[in-house]
Scaffold this motif. Structure first.
Motif, PDB file in Angstrom:
ATOM      1  N   MET A 130     -17.804  57.362  22.748  1.00  0.00           N
ATOM      2  CA  MET A 130     -18.445  56.080  23.217  1.00  0.00           C
ATOM      3  C   MET A 130     -17.496  55.152  25.167  1.00  0.00           C
ATOM      4  N   GLU A 131     -16.060  55.707  25.425  1.00  0.00           N
ATOM      5  CA  GLU A 131     -15.104  55.927  26.326  1.00  0.00           C
ATOM      6  C   GLU A 131     -16.078  56.852  27.133  1.00  0.00           C
ATOM      7  N   HIS A 132     -16.616  57.704  26.862  1.00  0.00           N
ATOM      8  CA  HIS A 132     -16.783  58.321  27.928  1.00  0.00           C
ATOM      9  C   HIS A 132     -18.224  58.944  28.427  1.00  0.00           C
ATOM     10  N   PHE A 133     -19.439  58.266  27.528  1.00  0.00           N
ATOM     11  CA  PHE A 133     -20.620  57.839  27.336  1.00  0.00           C
ATOM     12  C   PHE A 133     -20.389  56.136  29.159  1.00  0.00           C
ATOM     13  N   THR A 134     -19.342  55.071  28.424  1.00  0.00           N
ATOM     14  CA  THR A 134     -19.537  54.399  29.412  1.00  0.00           C
ATOM     15  C   THR A 134     -18.809  54.436  30.979  1.00  0.00           C
ATOM     16  N   ALA A 135     -18.103  55.335  30.786  1.00  0.00           N
ATOM     17  CA  ALA A 135     -17.078  55.585  31.888  1.00  0.00           C
ATOM     18  C   ALA A 135     -18.831  56.579  32.639  1.00  0.00           C
ATOM     19  N   ILE A 136     -19.623  57.556  32.036  1.00  0.00           N
ATOM     20  CA  ILE A 136     -20.033  58.166  33.402  1.00  0.00           C
ATOM     21  C   ILE A 136     -21.440  57.521  33.776  1.00  0.00           C
ATOM     22  N   LEU A 137     -22.120  56.349  32.649  1.00  0.00           N
ATOM     23  CA  LEU A 137     -22.779  55.090  33.279  1.00  0.00           C
ATOM     24  C   LEU A 137     -22.177  54.251  34.197  1.00  0.00           C
ATOM     25  N   ALA A 138     -20.730  54.219  33.868  1.00  0.00           N
ATOM     26  CA  ALA A 138     -20.546  52.816  35.202  1.00  0.00           C
ATOM     27  C   ALA A 138     -19.835  54.110  36.664  1.00  0.00           C
ATOM     28  N   ASN A 139     -20.163  55.182  36.394  1.00  0.00           N
ATOM     29  CA  ASN A 139     -19.602  56.065  37.429  1.00  0.00           C
ATOM     30  C   ASN A 139     -21.356  55.884  38.503  1.00  0.00           C
ATOM     31  N   ALA A 140     -21.879  55.957  37.370  1.00  0.00           N
ATOM     32  CA  ALA A 140     -23.380  55.693  38.423  1.00  0.00           C
ATOM     33  C   ALA A 140     -23.716  54.633  38.897  1.00  0.00           C
ATOM     34  N   MET A 155     -25.758  38.476  37.802  1.00  0.00           N
ATOM     35  CA  MET A 155     -25.767  39.997  37.282  1.00  0.00           C
ATOM     36  C   MET A 155     -25.612  41.482  37.542  1.00  0.00           C
ATOM     37  N   GLN A 156     -25.607  41.191  39.098  1.00  0.00           N
ATOM     38  CA  GLN A 156     -25.716  42.372  39.544  1.00  0.00           C
ATOM     39  C   GLN A 156     -23.818  42.562  39.758  1.00  0.00           C
ATOM     40  N   ARG A 157     -22.987  41.235  40.197  1.00  0.00           N
ATOM     41  CA  ARG A 157     -21.344  41.191  40.176  1.00  0.00           C
ATOM     42  C   ARG A 157     -20.943  41.521  38.652  1.00  0.00           C
ATOM     43  N   LEU A 158     -21.576  40.458  37.382  1.00  0.00           N
ATOM     44  CA  LEU A 158     -20.975  41.040  36.302  1.00  0.00           C
ATOM     45  C   LEU A 158     -20.778  42.431  35.777  1.00  0.00           C
ATOM     46  N   TRP A 159     -22.340  43.559  36.048  1.00  0.00           N
ATOM     47  CA  TRP A 159     -22.497  44.994  35.464  1.00  0.00           C
ATOM     48  C   TRP A 159     -21.679  45.609  36.729  1.00  0.00           C
ATOM     49  N   ARG A 160     -20.959  45.389  38.411  1.00  0.00           N
ATOM     50  CA  ARG A 160     -20.089  46.116  38.848  1.00  0.00           C
ATOM     51  C   ARG A 160     -18.637  46.169  38.377  1.00  0.00           C
ATOM     52  N   TRP A 161     -18.233  44.532  37.805  1.00  0.00           N
ATOM     53  CA  TRP A 161     -17.443  44.238  37.742  1.00  0.00           C
ATOM     54  C   TRP A 161     -16.933  45.342  36.007  1.00  0.00           C
ATOM     55  N   HIS A 162     -18.015  45.219  35.329  1.00  0.00           N
ATOM     56  CA  HIS A 162     -17.582  46.137  34.030  1.00  0.00           C
ATOM     57  C   HIS A 162     -17.367  47.611  33.898  1.00  0.00           C
ATOM     58  N   ALA A 163     -18.435  47.434  35.289  1.00  0.00           N
ATOM     59  CA  ALA A 163     -18.338  49.583  35.444  1.00  0.00           C
ATOM     60  C   ALA A 163     -16.786  49.997  36.965  1.00  0.00           C
ATOM     61  N   LEU A 164     -15.963  48.822  36.994  1.00  0.00           N
ATOM     62  CA  LEU A 164     -14.962  49.179  37.880  1.00  0.00           C
ATOM     63  C   LEU A 164     -14.173  49.276  36.680  1.00  0.00           C
ATOM     64  N   LEU A 260     -13.403  55.587  44.520  1.00  0.00           N
ATOM     65  CA  LEU A 260     -15.003  54.972  44.556  1.00  0.00           C
ATOM     66  C   LEU A 260     -13.927  53.957  44.001  1.00  0.00           C
ATOM     67  N   MET A 261     -13.031  53.961  42.978  1.00  0.00           N
ATOM     68  CA  MET A 261     -12.864  53.062  42.288  1.00  0.00           C
ATOM     69  C   MET A 261     -11.731  51.439  42.867  1.00  0.00           C
ATOM     70  N   GLU A 262     -10.902  52.579  43.585  1.00  0.00           N
ATOM     71  CA  GLU A 262     -10.828  51.354  44.625  1.00  0.00           C
ATOM     72  C   GLU A 262     -11.508  51.265  45.781  1.00  0.00           C
ATOM     73  N   GLN A 263     -12.227  51.295  46.123  1.00  0.00           N
ATOM     74  CA  GLN A 263     -13.349  50.929  47.347  1.00  0.00           C
ATOM     75  C   GLN A 263     -14.036  49.592  46.051  1.00  0.00           C
ATOM     76  N   VAL A 264     -14.402  49.571  45.101  1.00  0.00           N
ATOM     77  CA  VAL A 264     -14.998  48.920  44.214  1.00  0.00           C
ATOM     78  C   VAL A 264     -13.747  47.475  44.032  1.00  0.00           C
ATOM     79  N   ALA A 265     -12.986  47.703  43.693  1.00  0.00           N
ATOM     80  CA  ALA A 265     -11.918  46.869  43.677  1.00  0.00           C
ATOM     81  C   ALA A 265     -11.436  45.946  44.741  1.00  0.00           C
TER      82      ALA A 265
END
Length: 273
Positions: A130-140, A155-164, A260-265
């Motif tokens: 399931m962590e692989h699922f969330t990781a590839i969804l997060a990257n998208a 809501m957009q901010r919440l989902w981007r935080w979770h994805a990060l 990408l992770m560092e940029q979003v952070a």
């Protein structure tokens, strides 16, 4: 060998989301299907992420690597915060009249069954899947902002935080599993089962909320399926990354999105818990 970046620091962020109250019924671009697809995923998170924490925690005393132990602490902290934020989110959905308790019940029963009947290693394998699922969804969501464009800003901010944060800790459960078991056959079996139940649960939740809104029409469902499974659909684009999991040498950081992770952070203040 783990490909996790040596300088990776996983820390939970204490975010104070001002979720809309009441939550707009169709907060994602005024689109019922897109909104309820995300809502249906949120329903799964509180119980699912507590399960993830428990499955990793069972093996903490068998890990001697200080770096991985520190990452486990960060993983537990992040997943705990995610669970709490999505409880608040799901309560907003309850206030709109959706039967969230009925949607959560099969998930709770399944988790109780797995924790009673499956070995700790098999429970951890389910978390890895399931962590692989969330990781590839997060990257998208982070790399292709169109999937969340038009959403309510908070809501957009919440989902981007979770994805990060899912991106940051995407290899923790995997690295623990490889140290305590390493059986790829079990991982592949866990992924097949996780795929079935994830798609089943998200579909069920989306159908319920569309039906409650009176929006379950052939046109709405067809357009939603194209958004997910069309030639350029969200799930269609995830298939290559999803299939990588079945390779004998797969590691989550082969999908190297550290830049990408560092940029979003930078969008979020780091407030250690």
């Amino acid at each position: 060998m783990s490909l996790t970046p040596a300088n990776l620091h996983i820390r939970p962020r204490r975010m104070d989301f001002g979720l809309p109250d009441p939550l707009p019924r169709h907060w994602h671009d005024n689109d019922p299907f897109k909104t309820h697809f995300f809502n249906a995923m949120s329903v799964l998170f509180p119980d699912g992420e507590r399960y993830f924490i428990d499955s990793v925690r069972q093996f903490r005393d068998r890990i001697s690597d200080p770096a991985l132990l520190e990452q486990i602490r960060g993983f537990i902290g992040q997943e705990g915060h995610h669970s709490r934020e999505h409880i608040d989110y799901n309560n907003r959905l309850r206030a709109l009249g959706y039967d969230i308790d009925r949607l959560e019940m099969p998930v709770k029963r399944r988790i109780r069954f797995v924790q009673k009947q499956f070995s700790p290693e098999r429970q951890l394998a389910g978390t890895v899947a399931m962590e692989h699922f969330t990781a590839i969804l997060a990257n998208a969501l982070l790399s292709e902002p169109e999937w969340i464009d038009g959403a309510d800003p908070e809501m957009q901010r919440l989902w981007r935080w979770h994805a990060l944060e899912e991106t940051e800790h995407k290899a923790v459960a995997f690295d623990v599993y490889m140290q305590v078991s390493g059986d790829r056959k079990i991982l592949r079996k866990a992924m097949r089962q996780a795929t079935f139940f994830f798609l089943k649960d998200v579909t069920k939740g989306t159908l319920h909320m569309l039906r409650k809104d009176g929006k379950l029409t052939p046109a709405t469902w067809w357009n939603g399926m194209l958004w997910l499974w069309g030639p350029k659909g969200l799930f269609t684009r995830l298939i290559p990354a999803y299939r990588d999991f079945y390779k004998d040498d797969f590691h989550p950081w082969q999908h190297d999105n550290a830049q990408l992770m560092e940029q979003v952070a930078r969008e979020f203040e780091l407030q250690p818990a």
